[in-house]
Enzyme design. Structure first.
Site, short mmCIF file in Angstrom:
data_model
loop_
_atom_site.label_atom_id
_atom_site.label_comp_id
_atom_site.label_asym_id
_atom_site.label_seq_id
_atom_site.Cartn_x
_atom_site.Cartn_y
_atom_site.Cartn_z
N LYS A 68 24.91 -21.18 83.15
CA LYS A 68 24.20 -22.36 83.61
C LYS A 68 24.74 -23.59 82.91
O LYS A 68 25.18 -23.45 81.78
CB LYS A 68 22.69 -22.25 83.42
CG LYS A 68 22.18 -21.76 82.04
CD LYS A 68 22.50 -22.47 80.77
CE LYS A 68 22.23 -23.88 80.51
NZ LYS A 68 22.66 -24.31 79.15
N TYR A 70 16.50 -26.00 81.86
CA TYR A 70 15.50 -24.95 81.58
C TYR A 70 14.12 -25.36 82.09
O TYR A 70 13.37 -24.53 82.60
CB TYR A 70 15.43 -24.65 80.07
CG TYR A 70 16.61 -23.85 79.57
CD1 TYR A 70 16.65 -22.48 79.74
CD2 TYR A 70 17.66 -24.46 78.91
CE1 TYR A 70 17.72 -21.73 79.27
CE2 TYR A 70 18.74 -23.73 78.44
CZ TYR A 70 18.77 -22.36 78.63
OH TYR A 70 19.82 -21.62 78.17
P1 NDP Z 1 31.56 -23.34 73.35
O1 NDP Z 1 32.17 -24.67 73.17
O2 NDP Z 1 31.00 -22.67 72.15
O3 NDP Z 1 32.60 -22.34 74.02
C1 NDP Z 1 33.26 -22.64 75.22
C2 NDP Z 1 34.57 -21.88 75.27
O4 NDP Z 1 35.20 -22.17 76.52
C3 NDP Z 1 35.59 -22.29 74.21
O5 NDP Z 1 35.42 -21.60 72.99
C4 NDP Z 1 36.89 -21.92 74.87
O6 NDP Z 1 37.13 -20.53 74.71
C5 NDP Z 1 36.61 -22.13 76.36
N1 NDP Z 1 37.21 -23.38 76.88
C6 NDP Z 1 38.11 -23.43 77.89
N2 NDP Z 1 38.49 -24.67 78.12
C7 NDP Z 1 37.82 -25.45 77.26
C8 NDP Z 1 37.81 -26.86 77.02
N3 NDP Z 1 38.55 -27.72 77.74
N4 NDP Z 1 37.02 -27.33 76.03
C9 NDP Z 1 36.25 -26.50 75.31
N5 NDP Z 1 36.23 -25.15 75.49
C10 NDP Z 1 37.02 -24.63 76.46
O7 NDP Z 1 30.42 -23.50 74.46
P2 NDP Z 1 29.21 -22.52 74.73
O8 NDP Z 1 29.66 -21.13 74.58
O9 NDP Z 1 28.04 -22.96 73.95
O10 NDP Z 1 28.88 -22.85 76.28
C11 NDP Z 1 29.66 -22.32 77.33
C12 NDP Z 1 28.79 -22.23 78.60
O11 NDP Z 1 27.67 -21.38 78.34
C13 NDP Z 1 28.20 -23.56 79.06
O12 NDP Z 1 28.19 -23.62 80.45
C14 NDP Z 1 26.79 -23.54 78.52
O13 NDP Z 1 25.88 -24.32 79.26
C15 NDP Z 1 26.45 -22.06 78.63
N6 NDP Z 1 25.45 -21.62 77.66
C16 NDP Z 1 24.41 -20.85 78.11
C17 NDP Z 1 23.45 -20.41 77.25
C18 NDP Z 1 22.34 -19.53 77.74
O14 NDP Z 1 21.41 -19.26 76.98
N7 NDP Z 1 22.39 -19.05 78.97
C19 NDP Z 1 23.46 -20.78 75.83
C20 NDP Z 1 24.63 -21.54 75.45
C21 NDP Z 1 25.57 -21.96 76.34
P3 NDP Z 1 38.62 -19.96 74.57
O15 NDP Z 1 39.14 -20.53 73.29
O16 NDP Z 1 38.42 -18.50 74.52
O17 NDP Z 1 39.39 -20.41 75.76
#
Ligand code: NDP
Length: 368
Positions: free
Chosen positions: A136, A221
């Protein structure tokens, strides 16, 4: 050796078939029997903060397992391969992941990347013929969301949104009580969703990658919660934005939005979405005969609920483990979730977000 299936067929089936057997007892009986049914083979895309939580939670799944990884960071691929026992041949980058098409070790891809990347990534996964779970918000607006729903339908794959709370026991109990008429007809919902965001350079404050600010990330949410708590779809919204730090929260990145929604029955919702205040994770539902409060309502748990009749006591199960096992059942046994978790559900939230942004822009009541 006695397998779960043979045990169910020979011993448990007659017991489980008893019409009066309580669901809770049924679940407990089944929990003691080792699972030997199909296992959903999941590739995680985007190995960041939330993927870490999902991956750890999935270690206790019985019906889903991590079999693939997609990342832009080679060192993460190496570390996660050994940590989660993923075959290096099932690991991909954003450049080459279309090749999952020919990989039988992957049934579904869980997209956990910044919001602005979801649309293209989900469509590529669909074109590769694999099911998709998208975090989401499903996209950064309803037009993009519609393209994703259409692409998945065209490819004949399922699209899910990572709405973990749709499987959460206290949430489902409040919904059950509301449907049973315990609160009478619903009149009011209040949703408070927010936290104080840190690092000003993170993608969550970049309009292109986030699609907005607090509303896309945390306000969603309260939108989604209002819909499953009230049990209706809003027909209008009004909204007001306030910004105390225009340097940190640039044009198109909302810091705080208060919004109201009206439902066909006449019920109304009043909600707050913010990146500027802590301790905001509360749902309150009021009906003619009673109320329900959830505090916290959407964090990783335990979710706490109470009604006018007292505390709701439901066991806490790690949300993401439950979510992934339930998604496996939806895929393998066509099980129907109480609250949908499909692309259509994600699209409904995006249409409301679009309307809220329009209401902020115009200062007018926007019909949905
Ligand atoms: P993070 O920043 O912690 O991680 C995102 C990951 O995406 C990065 O580590 C990277 O992984 C990859 N990525 C690819 N391209 C990019 C870019 N241009 N910039 C940054 N990261 C990139 O974010 P979150 O994990 O917190 O959030 C990711 C998604 O999950 C969002 O859509 C957020 O809304 C959702 N979310 C949902 C939650 C829930 O409870 N359902 C809770 C938290 C987040 P890599 O290095 O492996 O490519």
């Amino acid at each position: 050796m006695k397998t779960r299936r043979s045990f169910i067929q020979t011993v448990a089936a007659p017991i489980l078939a008893l019409p009066l057997l309580d669901n809770e007892i049924r679940e407990k009986l089944l929990a003691d029997i080792p699972y030997d049914g199909p296992v959903l083979k999941v590739a995680l895309m985007g190995l960041g903060g939330y993927a870490t939580i999902v991956a750890n939670a999935m270690q206790s799944c019985t019906k889903a397992k991590i079999t693939g990884l997609i990342s832009g960071t080679p060192s993460k691929l190496t570390a996660w391969q050994s940590k989660y026992g993923v075959d290096p041949k099932n690991c991909y980058t954003y450049q080459d992941f279309d090749a999952i098409k020919n990989n039988k070790d992957i049934d579904i891809v869980y997209v956990i990347t910044p919001n602005g990347l979801h649309k293209d990534q989900v469509i590529r996964v669909a074109k590769a013929g694999k099911h998709v779970i998208c975090e989401k918000p499903m996209a950064i607006n309803a037009a993009e969301g519609k393209q994703m729903v259409d692409a998945c339908a065209k490819a004949g794959v399922k699209l899910f949104v990572g709405y973990r709370l749709h499987f959460e026991a206290t949430t489902l109990e409040v919904i059950r009580l509301r449907k049973a008429g315990e609160f009478g007809s619903i009149r009011f919902f209040q949703g408070l969703s927010g936290f104080k965001i840190g690092d000003p350079t993170q993608w969550r404050l970049d309009k292109k990658l986030a699609g907005g600010g607090s509303m896309m990330d945390i306000g969603i949410y309260s939108i989604n919660g209002a819909r499953y708590m009230v049990g209706e779809e809003p027909v209008w919204v009004t909204a007001q934005e306030t910004k105390t730090d225009p340097v940190k929260f640039k044009e198109g990145v909302d810091e705080t939005i208060t919004f109201q929604m009206g439902f066909p029955s006449g019920a109304i919702a009043s909600c707050l979405s913010t990146y500027a205040m802590n301790h905001l994770d509360r749902f309150f539902l009021d009906g003619e005969k009673g109320f329900a409060e959830m505090l916290p309502s959407t964090g990783y748990g335990p979710i706490k609920g109470k009604t006018n009749n007292g505390e709701i006591t439901q066991p806490h199960v790690t949300h993401q483990a439950k979510q992934m096992d339930e998604l496996a059942e939806i895929i393998f046994s066509a099980k129907q979730p109480v609250v949908p978790v499909d692309g259509g559900e994600g699209l409904k939230d995006l249409r409301i977000i679009d309307a809220i942004f329009e209401a902020v822009r115009t200062g007018k009541k926007v019909m949905i």
